[in-house]
Design a protein around this motif. Sequence first.
Motif, PDB file in Angstrom:
ATOM      1  N   ASP A 115       6.821  34.162  65.199  1.00 35.52           N
ATOM      2  CA  ASP A 115       6.190  32.875  65.502  1.00 35.52           C
ATOM      3  C   ASP A 115       7.102  31.750  65.010  1.00 35.52           C
ATOM      4  N   GLN A 116       7.629  30.965  65.944  1.00 36.99           N
ATOM      5  CA  GLN A 116       8.583  29.922  65.558  1.00 36.99           C
ATOM      6  C   GLN A 116       7.933  28.737  64.850  1.00 36.99           C
ATOM      7  N   TRP A 117       6.605  28.742  64.767  1.00 46.09           N
ATOM      8  CA  TRP A 117       5.900  27.670  64.060  1.00 46.09           C
ATOM      9  C   TRP A 117       5.282  28.157  62.758  1.00 46.09           C
ATOM     10  N   ARG A 118       5.692  29.350  62.274  1.00 43.18           N
ATOM     11  CA  ARG A 118       5.109  29.896  61.058  1.00 43.18           C
ATOM     12  C   ARG A 118       6.148  29.908  59.931  1.00 43.18           C
ATOM     13  N   HIS A 119       5.724  29.464  58.765  1.00 44.74           N
ATOM     14  CA  HIS A 119       6.627  29.425  57.610  1.00 44.74           C
ATOM     15  C   HIS A 119       7.039  30.829  57.188  1.00 44.74           C
TER      16      HIS A 119
END
Length: 272
Positions: A115-119
């Motif tokens: 997921d490119q939006w997950r830290h």
Amino acid sequence: MRLGIFAKTFPGSEPAVVLDAVRAAGFSTAQYNFACSGLPSMPEAVSSEVADAIAAASRKSGVQLCAVSGTYNMAHPDPTVRADGLRRLEVIASSCAAIGTDIVTLCTGTRDAEDQWRHHPDNGSPEAWRDMVAEMEKAAAIAERHGIRLGIEPELANIVSSAPLARRLLDEIGGDRLVIVLDPANLFEVADLPEQRRLVDEAIDLLAPDIAMGHAKDRNADGSFATAGKGVVDFRHYIGRLRSAGFDGDLVAHGLDSGEASGVAKFLRDLL
């Protein structure tokens, strides 16, 4: 400032239908996504027919295209995934002149492989920064070839997670191909009003000459995202600071349902 919205807020795979909905909801510009043309957001190819249809829909609706999404994970741990994203970025960049925009928005990425939006805990490592900068240098070369700009956004979950890191990236890459997309809701998760305003002030003080676009989504008090005007973000302060810094670009709403769009347009227009 012109008032805009993510085109993908509205359902449909025909640009004329989507951009007519953008106009009907009260917006004059849109950040486009190739999903609105029935393609993947990062397509393998964009035909001249597809590009011409987008440009025609923009002219007919009167909705300008302030940007197009070109987001992929620029810090993905697998270099082959990064290479595929870069190749698709060039496809989008090469279509910009035909569809009528000169900004492609990017994601500075995360070490999370799913997921490119997950830290990810490795996001702060020197290796992650090195890989992202190397990818950004390649992307800037693409932007130079096609005469476009690349919009990067400080995002808590990404490598560039703050305004100071965005400033560092701009200074390391140099040139005039990187610009900033600023969203106040991406500068904090949970913060009281003084801290929220401090973070917005810091971001604008550090980045003002390079801010090309503002984004507008909101946060609930628990840190979850909300529709602009329904949460805790002090939009009056944010917009006032943008104005005082000389910003006259586009303010683009996202993170909302299509049924909320006209209400968000009224909320933001009243502030503008």
